[in-house]
Motif scaffolding. Structure first.
Motif, PDB file in Angstrom:
ATOM      1  N   VAL A  14      61.169  68.988  61.263  1.00 31.12           N
ATOM      2  CA  VAL A  14      62.185  68.567  62.069  1.00 31.12           C
ATOM      3  C   VAL A  14      62.881  67.051  61.932  1.00 31.12           C
ATOM      4  O   VAL A  14      61.772  66.484  61.656  1.00 31.12           O
ATOM      5  N   SER A  15      63.997  66.813  62.313  1.00 25.43           N
ATOM      6  CA  SER A  15      64.207  65.516  62.230  1.00 25.43           C
ATOM      7  C   SER A  15      65.523  65.303  63.353  1.00 25.43           C
ATOM      8  O   SER A  15      66.589  66.024  63.171  1.00 25.43           O
ATOM      9  N   PHE A  16      65.361  64.410  64.148  1.00 23.68           N
ATOM     10  CA  PHE A  16      66.256  64.255  65.264  1.00 23.68           C
ATOM     11  C   PHE A  16      66.774  62.691  64.936  1.00 23.68           C
ATOM     12  O   PHE A  16      67.598  62.099  65.425  1.00 23.68           O
ATOM     13  N   ALA A  17      66.308  62.131  63.983  1.00 23.78           N
ATOM     14  CA  ALA A  17      66.613  60.810  63.367  1.00 23.78           C
ATOM     15  C   ALA A  17      67.420  60.607  62.098  1.00 23.78           C
ATOM     16  O   ALA A  17      67.936  59.463  62.091  1.00 23.78           O
ATOM     17  N   GLY A  18      67.639  61.878  61.476  1.00 24.48           N
ATOM     18  CA  GLY A  18      68.333  61.911  60.303  1.00 24.48           C
ATOM     19  C   GLY A  18      67.803  61.411  58.972  1.00 24.48           C
ATOM     20  O   GLY A  18      68.296  61.042  58.036  1.00 24.48           O
ATOM     21  N   GLU A  19      66.141  61.310  59.053  1.00 27.89           N
ATOM     22  CA  GLU A  19      65.215  60.950  58.245  1.00 27.89           C
ATOM     23  C   GLU A  19      64.354  62.137  58.064  1.00 27.89           C
ATOM     24  O   GLU A  19      64.179  62.869  58.839  1.00 27.89           O
ATOM     25  N   LEU A  20      63.686  62.032  56.680  1.00 30.45           N
ATOM     26  CA  LEU A  20      62.583  63.112  56.657  1.00 30.45           C
ATOM     27  C   LEU A  20      61.802  63.129  57.685  1.00 30.45           C
ATOM     28  O   LEU A  20      60.999  61.962  58.026  1.00 30.45           O
ATOM     29  N   GLY A  21      61.437  64.214  58.466  1.00 33.52           N
ATOM     30  CA  GLY A  21      60.533  64.109  59.681  1.00 33.52           C
ATOM     31  C   GLY A  21      59.720  65.287  59.963  1.00 33.52           C
ATOM     32  O   GLY A  21      60.023  66.452  59.541  1.00 33.52           O
ATOM     33  N   ARG A  55      70.169  59.225  65.958  1.00 38.57           N
ATOM     34  CA  ARG A  55      70.571  60.479  66.085  1.00 38.57           C
ATOM     35  C   ARG A  55      72.282  60.527  66.298  1.00 38.57           C
ATOM     36  O   ARG A  55      72.906  61.376  65.677  1.00 38.57           O
ATOM     37  N   ILE A  56      72.916  59.532  66.844  1.00 35.71           N
ATOM     38  CA  ILE A  56      73.974  59.313  67.028  1.00 35.71           C
ATOM     39  C   ILE A  56      74.926  59.043  65.808  1.00 35.71           C
ATOM     40  O   ILE A  56      76.027  59.483  65.434  1.00 35.71           O
ATOM     41  N   GLU A  57      74.055  58.438  64.609  1.00 40.75           N
ATOM     42  CA  GLU A  57      74.662  57.993  63.438  1.00 40.75           C
ATOM     43  C   GLU A  57      74.850  59.328  62.489  1.00 40.75           C
ATOM     44  O   GLU A  57      75.592  59.535  61.706  1.00 40.75           O
ATOM     45  N   LYS A  58      73.640  60.244  62.820  1.00 41.89           N
ATOM     46  CA  LYS A  58      73.958  61.620  62.265  1.00 41.89           C
ATOM     47  C   LYS A  58      74.799  62.625  63.114  1.00 41.89           C
ATOM     48  O   LYS A  58      75.302  63.734  62.553  1.00 41.89           O
ATOM     49  N   GLY A  59      75.503  62.225  64.123  1.00 45.40           N
ATOM     50  CA  GLY A  59      76.276  63.342  64.914  1.00 45.40           C
ATOM     51  C   GLY A  59      75.414  64.304  65.678  1.00 45.40           C
ATOM     52  O   GLY A  59      75.891  65.120  66.167  1.00 45.40           O
ATOM     53  N   TYR A  60      73.929  64.061  65.790  1.00 46.24           N
ATOM     54  CA  TYR A  60      73.245  65.268  66.453  1.00 46.24           C
ATOM     55  C   TYR A  60      73.311  65.002  68.029  1.00 46.24           C
ATOM     56  O   TYR A  60      73.476  64.181  68.498  1.00 46.24           O
ATOM     57  N   ASP A 186      74.280  59.400  55.784  1.00 50.41           N
ATOM     58  CA  ASP A 186      73.694  60.554  54.911  1.00 50.41           C
ATOM     59  C   ASP A 186      74.577  61.614  55.002  1.00 50.41           C
ATOM     60  O   ASP A 186      73.800  62.853  55.572  1.00 50.41           O
ATOM     61  N   PRO A 187      75.846  61.930  54.792  1.00 46.74           N
ATOM     62  CA  PRO A 187      76.513  63.093  55.144  1.00 46.74           C
ATOM     63  C   PRO A 187      76.000  64.217  54.325  1.00 46.74           C
ATOM     64  O   PRO A 187      75.961  65.379  54.936  1.00 46.74           O
ATOM     65  N   LEU A 192      66.891  63.998  53.957  1.00 47.41           N
ATOM     66  CA  LEU A 192      66.230  65.049  54.839  1.00 47.41           C
ATOM     67  C   LEU A 192      65.436  65.903  53.947  1.00 47.41           C
ATOM     68  O   LEU A 192      64.581  66.731  54.225  1.00 47.41           O
ATOM     69  N   ARG A 193      65.721  65.939  52.556  1.00 47.07           N
ATOM     70  CA  ARG A 193      65.220  66.754  51.597  1.00 47.07           C
ATOM     71  C   ARG A 193      63.990  66.107  51.037  1.00 47.07           C
ATOM     72  O   ARG A 193      63.852  64.920  50.945  1.00 47.07           O
ATOM     73  N   VAL A 194      63.000  66.964  50.351  1.00 46.65           N
ATOM     74  CA  VAL A 194      61.870  66.388  49.828  1.00 46.65           C
ATOM     75  C   VAL A 194      61.917  66.883  48.619  1.00 46.65           C
ATOM     76  O   VAL A 194      62.346  67.895  48.222  1.00 46.65           O
TER      77      VAL A 194
END
Length: 194
Positions: A14-21, A55-60, A186-187, A192-194
């Protein structure tokens, strides 16, 4: 299920940061050793302010601020999660069908705010000229995009990308521009993908 540094745990992608997490789930007694192993391998801890910014940069959306019972699912921009074609009824289905026919009165938007080093706090007023048209639900400086960002809900009539509004922050209004309905960072979700 996985093993990290010899410790059985569960890894949840999961990622709430917009990065691979990843979330690492394990008994509390194992957490210190897992933390030491993960940070020893190069992971860097970061705080809640950084997480909120990302998370705000990602609009989450965050519960109780961006997502609440104050707004319908359509108003909250959650259209893609609403499945009105399900054959079975569910609580609120008739109301959502009616709202979809009529169109929502409000829309969730992302704003870039020209406010210098000020960030829009929760429930800042959003203005269109001399008229209040909405409120912010959260705001933070986006370090990856180098801008002040506010998430909010505004009247549908002023929700189109490019619309010029103002956000009132501690008694002073700052120019704000409605953004496209996609993440600012990162629209395509490549990170987020490996």
């Amino acid at each position: 299920d996985a093993v990290v540094a010899g410790i059985a745990c569960r890894l949840v992608r999961v990622s709430f940061a917009g990065e691979l997490g990843w979330e690492v789930h394990a008994p509390m007694a194992d957490v210190p050793a897992l933390f030491d192993a993960i940070t020893g391998a190069g992971a860097m801890p970061f705080g809640m302010y950084a997480l909120n910014s990302m998370r705000i940069e990602k609009g989450y959306r965050a519960w109780k601020g961006d997502l609440s019972t104050d707004y319908s699912m359509f108003e909250g921009g959650l259209d893609r999660f609403i499945k009105l074609d399900k054959p079975q009824d569910f609580p609120g289905k008739a109301a959502l069908q009616n709202e979809k026919r009529q169109g929502p009165k409000k829309r969730f938007v992302t704003l870039i705010v020209d406010a210098g080093d000020q960030d829009a706090p929760y429930m800042s007023t959003i203005w269109n000229g001399d008229e209040v048209v909405g409120e912010t639900t959260s705001g933070a400086w986006g370090y990856r995009i180098d801008a002040s960002i506010a998430l909010g809900v505004v009247r549908t009539a002023v929700s189109a990308p490019g619309t010029q509004l103002e956000v009132e922050i501690y008694g002073k209004r700052y120019p704000a521009t409605v953004q496209e309905d996609q993440p600012l960072w990162d629209p395509a979700n490549d990170r987020l993908r490996v």
